[in-house]
Enzyme design. Sequence first.
Site, PDB file in Angstrom:
ATOM      1  N   GLU A  78       0.813  -1.226   0.000  1.00 36.99           N
ATOM      2  CA  GLU A  78       0.000   0.000   0.000  1.00 36.99           C
ATOM      3  C   GLU A  78       0.843   1.271   0.000  1.00 36.99           C
ATOM      4  O   GLU A  78       0.386   2.317  -0.466  1.00 36.99           O
ATOM      5  CB  GLU A  78      -0.974   0.005   1.172  1.00 36.99           C
ATOM      6  CG  GLU A  78      -2.098  -1.027   1.060  1.00 36.99           C
ATOM      7  CD  GLU A  78      -1.718  -2.403   1.604  1.00 36.99           C
ATOM      8  OE1 GLU A  78      -0.516  -2.618   1.907  1.00 36.99           O
ATOM      9  OE2 GLU A  78      -2.608  -3.258   1.738  1.00 36.99           O
ATOM     10  N   PHE A 140     -11.196  -6.982  14.642  1.00 37.63           N
ATOM     11  CA  PHE A 140     -10.163  -7.492  13.742  1.00 37.63           C
ATOM     12  C   PHE A 140      -9.812  -6.442  12.676  1.00 37.63           C
ATOM     13  O   PHE A 140     -10.687  -5.927  11.996  1.00 37.63           O
ATOM     14  CB  PHE A 140     -10.629  -8.782  13.060  1.00 37.63           C
ATOM     15  CG  PHE A 140      -9.598  -9.324  12.082  1.00 37.63           C
ATOM     16  CD1 PHE A 140      -8.345  -9.729  12.524  1.00 37.63           C
ATOM     17  CD2 PHE A 140      -9.889  -9.398  10.728  1.00 37.63           C
ATOM     18  CE1 PHE A 140      -7.390 -10.200  11.628  1.00 37.63           C
ATOM     19  CE2 PHE A 140      -8.943  -9.878   9.838  1.00 37.63           C
ATOM     20  CZ  PHE A 140      -7.684 -10.278  10.280  1.00 37.63           C
ATOM     21  N   GLN A 141      -8.545  -6.132  12.571  1.00 35.34           N
ATOM     22  CA  GLN A 141      -8.013  -5.148  11.617  1.00 35.34           C
ATOM     23  C   GLN A 141      -8.622  -3.763  11.772  1.00 35.34           C
ATOM     24  O   GLN A 141      -8.701  -3.006  10.810  1.00 35.34           O
ATOM     25  CB  GLN A 141      -8.165  -5.656  10.180  1.00 35.34           C
ATOM     26  CG  GLN A 141      -7.263  -6.853   9.911  1.00 35.34           C
ATOM     27  CD  GLN A 141      -7.115  -7.182   8.447  1.00 35.34           C
ATOM     28  OE1 GLN A 141      -8.022  -6.948   7.659  1.00 35.34           O
ATOM     29  NE2 GLN A 141      -5.974  -7.743   8.068  1.00 35.34           N
ATOM     30  N   LYS A 190     -17.329  -0.313   6.927  1.00 38.02           N
ATOM     31  CA  LYS A 190     -17.850  -1.345   6.026  1.00 38.02           C
ATOM     32  C   LYS A 190     -19.367  -1.224   5.875  1.00 38.02           C
ATOM     33  O   LYS A 190     -19.901  -1.361   4.775  1.00 38.02           O
ATOM     34  CB  LYS A 190     -17.469  -2.725   6.565  1.00 38.02           C
ATOM     35  CG  LYS A 190     -17.712  -3.843   5.573  1.00 38.02           C
ATOM     36  CD  LYS A 190     -17.022  -5.136   5.993  1.00 38.02           C
ATOM     37  CE  LYS A 190     -17.231  -6.201   4.933  1.00 38.02           C
ATOM     38  NZ  LYS A 190     -16.527  -7.459   5.279  1.00 38.02           N
ATOM     39  N   MET A 502      24.495   8.042   0.388  1.00 36.69           N
ATOM     40  CA  MET A 502      24.429   9.359   1.019  1.00 36.69           C
ATOM     41  C   MET A 502      24.782   9.270   2.494  1.00 36.69           C
ATOM     42  O   MET A 502      25.433  10.167   3.039  1.00 36.69           O
ATOM     43  CB  MET A 502      23.031   9.964   0.830  1.00 36.69           C
ATOM     44  CG  MET A 502      22.917  11.391   1.292  1.00 36.69           C
ATOM     45  SD  MET A 502      24.159  12.463   0.544  1.00 36.69           S
ATOM     46  CE  MET A 502      23.241  13.131  -0.842  1.00 36.69           C
TER      47      MET A 502
HETATM   48  C1  LIG Z   1      12.854   5.338   4.191  1.00 37.88           C
HETATM   49  C2  LIG Z   1      14.162   5.962   4.461  1.00 37.88           C
HETATM   50  N1  LIG Z   1      15.014   5.389   5.328  1.00 37.88           N
HETATM   51  C3  LIG Z   1      16.229   5.944   5.551  1.00 37.88           C
HETATM   52  C4  LIG Z   1      16.601   7.096   4.917  1.00 37.88           C
HETATM   53  C5  LIG Z   1      17.963   7.732   5.191  1.00 37.88           C
HETATM   54  N2  LIG Z   1      18.761   7.750   3.958  1.00 37.88           N
HETATM   55  C6  LIG Z   1      18.856   8.835   3.162  1.00 37.88           C
HETATM   56  S1  LIG Z   1      19.793   8.568   1.812  1.00 37.88           S
HETATM   57  C7  LIG Z   1      20.101   6.979   2.261  1.00 37.88           C
HETATM   58  C8  LIG Z   1      20.970   6.098   1.424  1.00 37.88           C
HETATM   59  C9  LIG Z   1      20.349   5.771   0.135  1.00 37.88           C
HETATM   60  O1  LIG Z   1      21.092   4.732  -0.439  1.00 37.88           O
HETATM   61  P1  LIG Z   1      20.847   4.300  -1.937  1.00 37.88           P
HETATM   62  O2  LIG Z   1      19.414   4.070  -2.158  1.00 37.88           O
HETATM   63  O3  LIG Z   1      21.756   3.186  -2.283  1.00 37.88           O
HETATM   64  O4  LIG Z   1      21.232   5.626  -2.749  1.00 37.88           O
HETATM   65  P2  LIG Z   1      22.678   6.312  -2.889  1.00 37.88           P
HETATM   66  O5  LIG Z   1      22.771   7.356  -1.838  1.00 37.88           O
HETATM   67  O6  LIG Z   1      23.710   5.267  -2.717  1.00 37.88           O
HETATM   68  O7  LIG Z   1      22.665   6.910  -4.241  1.00 37.88           O
HETATM   69  C10 LIG Z   1      19.482   6.683   3.469  1.00 37.88           C
HETATM   70  C11 LIG Z   1      19.585   5.389   4.162  1.00 37.88           C
HETATM   71  C12 LIG Z   1      15.657   7.676   4.044  1.00 37.88           C
HETATM   72  N3  LIG Z   1      15.895   8.827   3.407  1.00 37.88           N
HETATM   73  N4  LIG Z   1      14.472   7.081   3.816  1.00 37.88           N
END
Ligand SMILES: Cc1ncc(C[n+]2csc(CCOP(=O)(O)OP(=O)(O)O)c2C)c(N)n1
Lengths: 600, 193
Positions: A78, A140-141, A190, A502
């Site tokens: 979802e 439920f749910q 519902k 990042m």
């Molecule tokens: C749902 C979520 N969890 C954690 C983060 C923290 N976060 C920001 S950038 C990143 C790394 C992203 O890695 P990747 O998808 O491999 O992209 P890259 O930076 O390597 O291009 C994380 C963990 C986030 N932005 N969103």
Amino acid sequence: MNAGTRDEKGANMEDHAKPENTNAHRTAPTRLTGSEILWATLVGEGVTDVFGYPGGAILPAYDALRKFPIRHVLVRHEQGAAHMADGYARASGKVGVAVATSGPGATNLVTGIATAMLDSVPIVCITGNVSSKVLGTDAFQEIDITGITLPVTKHNFLVSRAEDLAAALRHAFQIARSGRPGPVLVDITKDAQQATAIFDFDAARPRPYRPHPMLRVEESGLAAAAELIRGSKRPIILAGHGVSESGAMEQVRTLAERAQIPVALTLLGLGGFPASHPLNMGMMGMHGEAWVNNAIQEADLLIACGMRFDDRVTGKLASYAPHAKKIHIEIDPAEINKNVKAEVALVGDLRTVLEDLLPRISGRDGSAWLKTIDASKGAVAVRDIKNLPDSGHLYAAHVMHDLWRITGGNALVVTDVGQHQMWEAQYFHHEHPRTLITSGGLGTMGYALPAAIGAKMACPEKEVWVIAGDGGFQMTAAELSTIVQEKLKINIAVINNGYLGMVRQWQEFFYERNYEATPLVSPDFVKLAEAHGIPGRAVRTRSEVLGAVEAARSAPGAYLLNFLVEKEDSVYPMIPAGSALHEMIRRPERDPLEESARDE
Amino acid sequence: MLHTFVAYVEDKPGVLTRVASLFRRLNINIHSLTVGRSERPGLSRLTLVCEASAEAGDRIRASLFKLENVVDVDDIAQAPSVTRELALIKVAAAPQSRSRIFDLVEVFRARIVDLTSESLMIEMTGVESKIEGLIEVLREDEGRILEICRSGKMTMRRGHHISSVLRAMGTGDEESAAVAALREEERLAAEPE
Ligand SMILES: Cc1ncc(C[n+]2csc(CCOP(=O)(O)OP(=O)(O)O)c2C)c(N)n1
Ligand SMILES: [Mg+2]
């Protein structure tokens, strides 16, 4: 389908727009079940596509769906439904619709709703809930989804009677697309879906939209703004998401050209002002170009157009643009003086305000300031892809640059969150609004793939590219099946650096290279795609990029490219969080990705 | 500084949560909140008092206005206004010590509204400081106060002031007539050509 189009002026235009769609809602008042009322009202509001996932509490609604001219896309989670509705809305300007069942179905929507909230995207989420007789009993749910989503929606409704449904839904659409747009949730018990009521679409119309009472564009404010612009020596226009939201591209451009004012863009502002325009400086903020940020620090006037001085673009507030007066043009009164104090606040729809302001703006000689900026541009250096030593190594920057070149910049790009998102923003130059879709405010990993499905559904004629990191792609990769089931032509570029890049970059800069929990093992993405029936290939060197991108583009269906890029590359320049805009970390000299003035 | 917001909100389930949630999110403590019916059918009027910086006032007001169920918001700030609070105070008092309390009540222009052999109840209306004054004096008689129930502040601007929002809405019957006219206008506009 203009009934679905957002009311851009924050006025009550949608009430006058007539859906060209089916007459389902034009029939004389009829007795229908709540489920039928749900779909009939959606049809009346101009909805043609919804993204959803069934379950017990929404089953009556699903049972009635086949009688209505609505395409339902079955998602795999979802969260994906909410992101698809969001991508659909961002690509088209129409309201996106997501459907889920009660409990876990509803809670799975939450991240997608929050994503839409922080980026002001109009979506309507429909959830089923348990019967009104057992509300509040932990049936439920059963989950209190209106309680859970209260802080991440513009508004939400709990509907427990079939006779209230049409009015609540119509009101939801009005709220989602009016003023500063945003998500709205309608939770339907519902029994409300099963009961019958008289359906009268016209009678269910909401009260005329009332603009926020604190909107204020006064003669004196317009005059003061014009005076500040006339008297300024070093002005900059800061263009944000509001430019495309309000449809103010022409007006911003006229202002810039007439008064010779350079334009800097926020991440969500990209595309709102053509990248190739000589007055376009590019992106500002944390990963903006150094000369852009330096120019902002030196400016004597900032004209903020539909942007909210987010911390990612201001850096440390105390030292932000210390010499500049600020004109803030913004539709949300709660944004005024929130982070940055404005000398002149014009609180209203951007396009309308600019239309009122432009007659007061006369030609202005901005050449000295433009020259200064140009000179600093040379001095502080630019990344130049052409000057990259062709060591054969593949850099993400290469991929973005080549994608931009090969697609002629005409693709609709949907990015995920991370380094690749910033590289895309830096190296893919967007000419048109709604050609970059990305999660800016919430920064939601996993956004790109589902949002691209929504975007492709909204704009089937567009070339759609997903650009995702190896981390974020795995968060919602299950939606590959959705792409196949719906036979969508979507091109997917995974920027595979083996890291949560990042975060690794932050560890490199601020945590002594303690790479805790950022190295990432991934499946073979090409095989993964193939398992879904999507062809693909891996790309390891620069020389393979062109052929691979062309292969993807010419493939009849979806295609995945796994770009195995340099693992420990970082996004430069970077303003450390909490630092001033001019305190940027620059690319170290010895690095192969040298910056030079000849950027193209 | 202390802010006093007066708001007209729709009289529907969940509206108070939405208002309260805004302050919760800002980590602002609500000093007092009174809600009741207003002069307009379907609308409740509330007075909310909270501590926040002077600059926060406009943003809070703007954010309150963004809530779908909020119809009007006034930030009373320093505007000339009348403020009242109602307090019920139950005091332990044996018959022989009553007379002192009666005197106090007299001085503070309060009233006795209940009397038993061991306790009495005082009703007092006034500005906050006066109520606090009475409570303080009663406290000086150690252990005498059994219960205090305070309504929180109610505030109304002085003079013939009515907000532009409410003015635009008209009053009572006028309003429904105006809305009906508007709807009719819109209905005609929406009619297919
Ligand atoms: C749902 C979520 N969890 C954690 C983060 C923290 N976060 C920001 S950038 C990143 C790394 C992203 O890695 P990747 O998808 O491999 O992209 P890259 O930076 O390597 O291009 C994380 C963990 C986030 N932005 N969103
Ligand atoms: Mg990565």
